[in-house]
Design a protein around this motif. Structure first.
Motif, short mmCIF file in Angstrom:
data_model
loop_
_atom_site.label_atom_id
_atom_site.label_comp_id
_atom_site.label_asym_id
_atom_site.label_seq_id
_atom_site.Cartn_x
_atom_site.Cartn_y
_atom_site.Cartn_z
N PHE A 103 -1.75 -13.62 1.56
CA PHE A 103 -2.50 -14.71 2.17
C PHE A 103 -3.10 -14.29 3.52
O PHE A 103 -4.21 -14.69 3.86
N LEU A 104 -2.35 -13.51 4.28
CA LEU A 104 -2.88 -13.02 5.55
C LEU A 104 -4.09 -12.13 5.34
O LEU A 104 -5.07 -12.19 6.09
N LEU A 105 -4.03 -11.29 4.31
CA LEU A 105 -5.17 -10.42 4.01
C LEU A 105 -6.39 -11.24 3.61
O LEU A 105 -7.51 -10.98 4.07
N VAL A 106 -6.18 -12.25 2.76
CA VAL A 106 -7.28 -13.11 2.35
C VAL A 106 -7.86 -13.85 3.56
O VAL A 106 -9.08 -13.98 3.70
N ALA A 107 -6.97 -14.33 4.44
CA ALA A 107 -7.44 -15.02 5.65
C ALA A 107 -8.26 -14.08 6.53
O ALA A 107 -9.29 -14.47 7.10
N LEU A 108 -7.82 -12.83 6.63
CA LEU A 108 -8.55 -11.84 7.44
C LEU A 108 -9.92 -11.57 6.84
O LEU A 108 -10.94 -11.52 7.55
N LEU A 109 -9.98 -11.39 5.51
CA LEU A 109 -11.26 -11.15 4.85
C LEU A 109 -12.21 -12.34 5.04
O LEU A 109 -13.40 -12.16 5.29
N THR A 110 -11.65 -13.55 4.91
CA THR A 110 -12.46 -14.75 5.10
C THR A 110 -13.01 -14.81 6.51
O THR A 110 -14.20 -15.11 6.73
N MET A 111 -12.17 -14.52 7.49
CA MET A 111 -12.60 -14.56 8.88
C MET A 111 -13.70 -13.54 9.16
O MET A 111 -14.70 -13.85 9.81
N LEU A 112 -13.54 -12.33 8.64
CA LEU A 112 -14.53 -11.28 8.89
C LEU A 112 -15.87 -11.60 8.25
O LEU A 112 -16.92 -11.50 8.89
N THR A 113 -15.86 -12.01 6.98
CA THR A 113 -17.12 -12.28 6.29
C THR A 113 -17.82 -13.50 6.89
O THR A 113 -19.05 -13.46 7.12
N GLN A 114 -17.09 -14.57 7.16
CA GLN A 114 -17.73 -15.77 7.67
C GLN A 114 -18.15 -15.61 9.13
O GLN A 114 -19.15 -16.21 9.56
N THR A 115 -17.41 -14.80 9.91
CA THR A 115 -17.83 -14.55 11.28
C THR A 115 -19.14 -13.78 11.32
O THR A 115 -20.06 -14.11 12.08
N PHE A 116 -19.24 -12.75 10.49
CA PHE A 116 -20.50 -11.99 10.42
C PHE A 116 -21.65 -12.89 10.02
O PHE A 116 -22.72 -12.88 10.64
N LEU A 117 -21.44 -13.69 8.99
CA LEU A 117 -22.52 -14.55 8.49
C LEU A 117 -22.88 -15.62 9.52
O LEU A 117 -24.07 -15.91 9.73
N SER A 118 -21.90 -16.20 10.18
CA SER A 118 -22.18 -17.21 11.20
C SER A 118 -23.00 -16.63 12.34
O SER A 118 -23.93 -17.26 12.84
N GLY A 119 -22.64 -15.40 12.76
CA GLY A 119 -23.41 -14.76 13.83
C GLY A 119 -24.83 -14.47 13.42
O GLY A 119 -25.78 -14.73 14.18
N LEU A 120 -25.01 -13.97 12.21
CA LEU A 120 -26.36 -13.66 11.72
C LEU A 120 -27.21 -14.92 11.62
O LEU A 120 -28.38 -14.92 12.03
N LEU A 121 -26.63 -15.99 11.11
CA LEU A 121 -27.39 -17.23 10.93
C LEU A 121 -27.64 -17.93 12.27
O LEU A 121 -28.62 -18.67 12.40
N THR A 122 -26.79 -17.70 13.25
CA THR A 122 -27.06 -18.23 14.59
C THR A 122 -28.32 -17.60 15.16
O THR A 122 -29.14 -18.28 15.80
N VAL A 123 -28.50 -16.31 14.94
CA VAL A 123 -29.73 -15.64 15.37
C VAL A 123 -30.93 -16.26 14.68
O VAL A 123 -31.97 -16.52 15.30
N VAL A 124 -30.81 -16.52 13.38
CA VAL A 124 -31.91 -17.13 12.62
C VAL A 124 -32.24 -18.51 13.17
O VAL A 124 -33.42 -18.85 13.34
N VAL A 125 -31.22 -19.30 13.47
CA VAL A 125 -31.46 -20.64 14.02
C VAL A 125 -32.18 -20.54 15.37
O VAL A 125 -33.09 -21.33 15.66
N GLY A 126 -31.77 -19.57 16.19
CA GLY A 126 -32.44 -19.39 17.47
C GLY A 126 -33.93 -19.15 17.33
O GLY A 126 -34.74 -19.68 18.11
#
Length: 315
Positions: free
Chosen positions: A120-143
């Motif tokens: 579960f910790l590994l899955v949580a880590l993978l989720t955090m990494l993928t969604q953090t990257f995507l959130s950052g990229l889409l924040t740039v797009v929104v800007g």
């Protein structure tokens, strides 16, 4: 203190600020009608934030859904592997012997928990990494979308890349802080999560440091906690509803007792595919709402609409 894009934080040491970020007047002379991009450049209502998120996704569909789909599919492959080889999703769910003495039942529960935590910790880590990257990229797009400027995936990546490691560090810090606060009681965790919810767009758009981003989120949310909480709660509700609707067709292909008896490889693949399709839609929406909420708070407190109007006019 504003760069050419209008995102830099105002200078708290500017004359007359008294060490505080300046507050701009809300009178009739304030710019209120321009809409160079996906939102009008003025303080926003809830409906305008939600509409701005949807409009961003529609106008920049290739960038938004292309990057989101790639990240979601990569995540689905990793989650599939974790479910298959670490979490034992194809094996029957462990059953606690209800006829055993309470001490033995507790031992059985602790054994199951101990075997599940690493996966579960590994899955949580993978989720955090993928969604953090995507959130950052889409924040740039929104800007860019707010200014009405076009952007490609390559351009968004170029802007995000210098901020990627600090963004991961920020996400870890916020996750740990909220988790620790939630251990004492749920409400402190919710309060802290909302207080730090604008740190990601602050870090990405203002190009500051992790500590500065945390402080900026605190300052922008302070005095508006309930409003920020309400917008985030509505966005969460919308994403849950959309995600559930998207996954309904996939759930019809998986037996109701699959988790108890152990999923087949095909059922596991269908489940992860359904989650990937849902995340392709819901993660961009949630990220866009958060970024627009950050922009709205800055327009309300710092007159960012004026700076953005100038930047859009120059562009």
């Amino acid at each position: 203190m504003t760069d050419s894009t209008g995102w830099s934080a105002p200078d708290p040491d500017s004359p007359g600020s008294g060490g505080q970020y300046p507050r701009y007047p809300q009178g009739p002379d304030r710019h209120r009608t321009g809409k160079p991009g996906v939102i009008p450049l003025r303080p926003l209502a809830l409906g305008e934030i939600l509409d701005g998120a949807i409009t961003t996704m529609r106008r920049h569909a290739a960038v938004v859904f292309g990057s989101s789909a790639v990240v979601a599919l990569v995540g689905a492959v990793l989650f599939f592997a974790a479910d298959l080889w670490l979490l034992g999703a194809t094996e029957p769910a462990p059953v606690i012997d209800e006829t055993a003495p309470p001490e033995q039942q507790l031992d059985q529960m602790m054994t199951v928990l101990g075997e599940s935590v690493p996966g579960f910790l590994l899955v949580a880590l993978l989720t955090m990494l993928t969604q953090t990257f995507l959130s950052g990229l889409l924040t740039v797009v929104v800007g860019k979308a707010v200014l009405g400027s076009p952007i490609t995936v390559a351009q968004a990546w170029e802007e995000l890349r210098p901020r990627l490691l600090p963004l991961f560090g920020l996400t870890v810090l916020v996750t740990l802080a909220v988790s620790v606060a939630s251990l004492f009681f749920v409400l402190p965790g919710v309060w802290l999560y909302v207080l730090l919810s604008l740190a990601t767009p602050a870090l990405v758009l203002e190009r500051g440091r992790v500590g500065q981003a945390l402080g900026r989120s605190r300052d922008l949310v302070r005095g508006s906690w309930w409003r920020v909480f309400g917008v985030l709660a509505v966005a969460l509700l919308v994403t849950l509803i959309i995600g559930s609707i998207i996954q309904v067709p996939f759930s019809f292909l998986v037996d109701a007792d699959a988790v108890l008896r152990g999923m087949t490889t095909g059922e596991l693949l269908i489940t992860e595919l359904g989650s990937a399709v849902a995340e392709t839609i819901t993660v961009p929406f949630a990220s866009a709402v958060t970024a627009l909420l950050y922009i709205d708070q800055r327009m309300r407190r710092e007159g960012l609409d004026i700076e953005l109007a100038r930047a859009a006019g120059g562009a």
